[in-house]
Write an enzyme that holds these catalytic residues in place. Sequence first.
Site, short mmCIF file in Angstrom:
data_model
loop_
_atom_site.label_atom_id
_atom_site.label_comp_id
_atom_site.label_asym_id
_atom_site.label_seq_id
_atom_site.Cartn_x
_atom_site.Cartn_y
_atom_site.Cartn_z
N GLU A 44 0.92 5.05 1.29
CA GLU A 44 1.38 5.57 1.34
C GLU A 44 1.46 6.04 -0.31
O GLU A 44 0.60 5.95 -1.18
CB GLU A 44 2.49 3.47 0.09
CG GLU A 44 3.84 3.41 0.37
CD GLU A 44 3.63 2.34 0.56
OE1 GLU A 44 4.98 1.54 0.05
OE2 GLU A 44 3.14 1.44 0.57
N ARG A 271 -9.23 -6.26 5.52
CA ARG A 271 -9.74 -5.44 3.82
C ARG A 271 -10.94 -5.88 4.43
O ARG A 271 -11.48 -6.52 4.20
CB ARG A 271 -8.51 -6.13 3.24
CG ARG A 271 -7.09 -5.47 3.57
CD ARG A 271 -5.83 -5.64 2.99
NE ARG A 271 -4.85 -5.10 3.10
CZ ARG A 271 -4.29 -3.82 2.27
NH1 ARG A 271 -5.03 -4.17 1.34
NH2 ARG A 271 -3.24 -3.51 3.06
N LYS A 281 -2.50 -1.67 -4.96
CA LYS A 281 -1.57 -0.81 -6.05
C LYS A 281 -0.95 -1.62 -7.07
O LYS A 281 -0.62 -0.57 -7.92
CB LYS A 281 -1.22 -0.49 -5.43
CG LYS A 281 -2.53 0.93 -4.50
CD LYS A 281 -1.61 2.83 -3.88
CE LYS A 281 -0.90 1.44 -2.62
NZ LYS A 281 -1.29 2.92 -1.62
P1 ATP Z 1 -2.26 -1.95 -1.53
O1 ATP Z 1 -2.65 -2.84 -1.14
O2 ATP Z 1 -3.63 -1.89 -2.80
O3 ATP Z 1 -1.27 -1.24 -2.64
P2 ATP Z 1 -1.52 -0.52 1.10
O4 ATP Z 1 -1.95 -0.77 2.09
O5 ATP Z 1 -0.56 -0.61 0.30
O6 ATP Z 1 -2.87 -0.90 -0.40
P3 ATP Z 1 -2.11 2.61 1.82
O7 ATP Z 1 -1.60 3.03 0.96
O8 ATP Z 1 -0.19 1.75 2.80
O9 ATP Z 1 -2.04 0.85 0.81
O10 ATP Z 1 -3.25 2.32 2.52
C1 ATP Z 1 -3.40 3.37 3.55
C2 ATP Z 1 -4.76 2.93 4.44
O11 ATP Z 1 -5.51 1.96 3.57
C3 ATP Z 1 -4.06 2.10 5.30
O12 ATP Z 1 -4.21 1.91 6.51
C4 ATP Z 1 -4.60 0.71 5.21
O13 ATP Z 1 -4.38 0.15 6.31
C5 ATP Z 1 -5.37 0.88 4.00
N1 ATP Z 1 -6.48 0.30 3.29
C6 ATP Z 1 -6.15 -0.42 2.23
N2 ATP Z 1 -6.30 -1.23 0.76
C7 ATP Z 1 -7.79 -1.35 2.28
C8 ATP Z 1 -8.76 -2.55 2.08
N3 ATP Z 1 -8.90 -2.59 0.87
N4 ATP Z 1 -9.90 -2.14 2.96
C9 ATP Z 1 -9.65 -0.80 3.97
N5 ATP Z 1 -8.08 -0.52 4.13
C10 ATP Z 1 -7.07 -0.83 3.26
MG MG Z 2 0.69 -0.06 2.34
#
Ligand code: ATP
Ligand code: MG
Length: 570
Positions: A44, A271, A281
Site C-alpha cells: 500500500e 508476520r 507504518k
Molecule cells: P503495516 O502494518 O506495517 O503498515 P501493511 O501490511 O499494512 O504493513 P502493506 O503495504 O499492505 O503494509 O504490505 C505489503 C506486504 O508486506 C503485504 O503482503 C504484507 O502482508 C507484507 N508485510 C507487511 N508487514 C510485514 C511483516 N512485519 N512481516 C512480513 N510481511 C509483512
Molecule cells: Mg496493508
Amino acid sequence: MTDKNQQITGLEEEKSLNFIEQIIEEEIAIGKNEGQVYTRFPPEPNGYLHIGHATSICLNFGLAAKYNGKCNLRFDDTNPSKEDVEFTDAIQEDIKWLGFQWEGAVHYASDYFQQLYDWAEQLIKESKAYIDDQTAEEISAGRKNVNEPGVNSPYRERSVDENLTLFRGMRNGEFAEGSRVLRTKIDMAHPNMLMRDPIMYRIIYCHHHRTGDQWCIYPMYDFTHGQSDYLEGITHSICTLEFEVHRPLYNWYLDQLTTTEYRPRQIEFARRNLNYTVMSKRRLLELVEKKYVAGWDDPRMPTVCGLRRRGYTPEALRMFAEKVGVARREIVVDMALLEFCIREHLNKTAARVMAVLDPVKVVIDNYPAGQTEYVEIENNPEDPEAGKRQVAFSGELYIEREDFMEDAPKKFFRLGLGKEVRLKGAYIVECTRVEKDENGNITVIHCSYDPDSRSGSGSEASKRKVKGTLHWVSAIDAIDAEVKLYDRLFKDEDPAGHKDVDFKEFFNEDSLQVLKGCKLEAALSSAMPGERFQFQRLGYFCVDLDSKEGQLIFNKTVGLKDNWSKIQKG
Ligand code: ATP
Ligand code: MG
C-alpha cells in the site's frame, strides 16, 4: 497464535522446504497451472518499506526465482486519502536496491478500477449486491457479533433497477461522502463476520495519485485484491496471517465473477517483527511527523531506507530474511540476528581503517622531529584481494582516550604510565609522563618508542610480544569527522505492546549520540556517501548521505561483537 516470547537468535540448520515451497512443489507435481509460479508483492503506497516488508519481498521474489517464475509489483492504491507518489517512488527504489526486479511494468490496483466497477454492476444485476443507506455505525451494529446472527439492512431488498440507478449516481458524484455504500448480498448470519454483507464500494471525494478526479467511489481491499491477482495471472497470492479470515471472501468474489478453472491461491504466513522497535507504518509515520527521528531514513528506523543509510547491505537483509524463514506462527525476531547478518557481510567486504573517536594526543619524545614514515597495513585480512595501504606515522598521534589509564590495573592491556603497547602496524611505545589541564584532564600523553620494534621489519624487537595493540591516527595528516552512534530506538522490547502506555513513552532519548572532532586516517578524506568501513577495534561505519569532502559524517552501523545480548544477560 502469537508467541511474542519465541525469539530467533542464532543460526538455523540447513533448511528443508518451508510450508509454502511444499505447497508449490505438490502443485507442480500434479501439473497445476502448468507448473508455473507467479507471485506478487502488493504494498500500500502509504509509507516507506520496513524490514518486515523486506522479508515479504525476499519471499515473493525469492519463490519466483527459485521456481523459474515471475513476480509482479502491484501497488494496492484503493485508498486515495493516504497515498502519495513519494511512497510509490521510494518503494520501487527499495525493491531494486534489495536486488529484485519485478516482471514488466509496475501494476496498480487502480489499473482495474473500470473492470472492478463493471463487475460490481454485474453483481447488482444478479441481485448479489445492493446500495445501503445506513450509516457506518448502523451497518456495524447490524452485523452483531460472532455469537449472534446479524440483521438484514432495511435496504437489502431494493430492486435491481433502483440499485443500479443509485450506484451510477454514486459514481457520478450525486451523493455525499459516507451517505451510501455498495454491499454484497451474502449472508447476515454467516459465522465469518466478513461474509455478513461486506462493503464493496464507498464514496470518497479525494484526488487519486493516478486516476485524478475520475472516480469518487473506491473499491474495498477485499473486492480488489483477489480480482487483481486473477487479472494478472498470479498463481500464489502470499499475504500475512490477518488475511486468513478474508480468504473465503477472496474466493467468493472469484467464484461469482470468473468462469475459468484457473484461480489464484491465497496463502498466509505470519508476520516477522523485530524487538525494540515498531513496525506499523502508522507508528513510523508518527515518529517522523512528531520529529522523534530526522525522517523515514533516519538510521535508527527499521525502514529499508533507514537501514541503508545506517550502512546495511542488501546481502545482509536477504540473509536475514533467509534465516528468519516463513512460518504460520507469529514471531518476534531478536535485533541481534539482524546485526549478526550485517556483521557477517561487512566482515568479508569492508576495508579496515583506523579512526579515533575520542582522541587524546600522544607525543613520542624520542622520535626524530619533523620525520614522517609510512607503515604498511592490510586492508582486509578476510579478503586476499583487498591489498595493503601505506599509512603515515609520525611523532605526534592520536589514540582513544579510553585506551589510556594513568594508574592502570594489571589486567588493563592498553596504555598506562610506565606500560608498553604496540601501535598497530608500527612501533612499541612506552608511556613516560602525562600533561594535564587545570581540571586534571589529560591533554598530552608522552611516550618513548623503540626504533627497532617496527612491525614486519624482521628484527628481534619487532617480534617482541606486548600485551596490547592500539589503533591510532597520526596527527600529521589526520582528518576530522563527525561520527554518529546509535542505540535502540526504544527502551522497551515491545514498545507497542502495552495496553495503557503510548509506544512513544518508551522512546530512547539516548538513541543518537553525535561525536565531533573524531580523527580519521588520511585515506578516508575522499570516502563517498554509502561507503562502508571497519574502524579497527570499534565497529563498522558507513559514510552518511550528507557527508562531503571536508565535512565527513559517518554512521555507526554495528559493533564488532554482539555486546547487546551480553548486556541484557548481565
Ligand atoms: P503495516 O502494518 O506495517 O503498515 P501493511 O501490511 O499494512 O504493513 P502493506 O503495504 O499492505 O503494509 O504490505 C505489503 C506486504 O508486506 C503485504 O503482503 C504484507 O502482508 C507484507 N508485510 C507487511 N508487514 C510485514 C511483516 N512485519 N512481516 C512480513 N510481511 C509483512
Ligand atoms: Mg496493508
